[in-house]
Design a protein around this motif. Sequence first.
Motif, PDB file in Angstrom:
ATOM      1  N   CYS A   8      35.228  41.828  35.617  1.00  0.00           N
ATOM      2  CA  CYS A   8      34.569  41.592  36.889  1.00  0.00           C
ATOM      3  C   CYS A   8      34.374  42.643  38.032  1.00  0.00           C
ATOM      4  O   CYS A   8      34.029  42.472  39.037  1.00  0.00           O
ATOM      5  N   CYS A  21      42.140  40.849  36.145  1.00  0.00           N
ATOM      6  CA  CYS A  21      42.728  39.974  37.211  1.00  0.00           C
ATOM      7  C   CYS A  21      43.706  38.782  36.766  1.00  0.00           C
ATOM      8  O   CYS A  21      44.383  38.383  37.175  1.00  0.00           O
ATOM      9  N   CYS A  25      39.521  36.230  32.966  1.00  0.00           N
ATOM     10  CA  CYS A  25      38.654  37.522  32.934  1.00  0.00           C
ATOM     11  C   CYS A  25      39.010  38.239  31.621  1.00  0.00           C
ATOM     12  O   CYS A  25      38.114  38.712  30.855  1.00  0.00           O
TER      13      CYS A  25
HETATM   14 ZN   LIG Z   1      38.564  40.130  36.945  1.00  0.00          ZN
END
Ligand SMILES: [Zn+2]
Length: 121
Positions: A8, A21, A25
């Motif tokens: 992301c 993160c 993700c």
């Molecule tokens: Zn992420």
Amino acid sequence: MAKTCLFCNETIKGRSDKKFCDKQCRNAYNYNSTQSTENQIRSINKQLRINRSALKKACPEGKATVRKKFLKTLGMNFKYLTHTWKSNSNILYYFCYDYGYTPSVDPEKVVIIQHQNFMNK
Ligand SMILES: [Zn+2]
């Protein structure tokens, strides 16, 4: 420099060896790369089938000498093949499944052959 998530692009907080993160993700990223590999395989398989049917169309009698241009109009892409086979006279044929070709003496043409049982030896 702050590291960003491979999926992301958000800045990652916490350990410096992290690539994502969170678990979501990471899963999403892995899913996408599997999909793109699958898509690549699928499109190569599709091209191989197109090549095979182009060779078959151009060679209805088991052997034929045809223009490369003609095969291209049938959708042939010479980059893709399934295997090679060398004849007794040391001629290397490029196969797409059961049809193969080799360069002709005329550089604009190829010689197409259909697979025969003796070639398995
Ligand atoms: Zn992420």
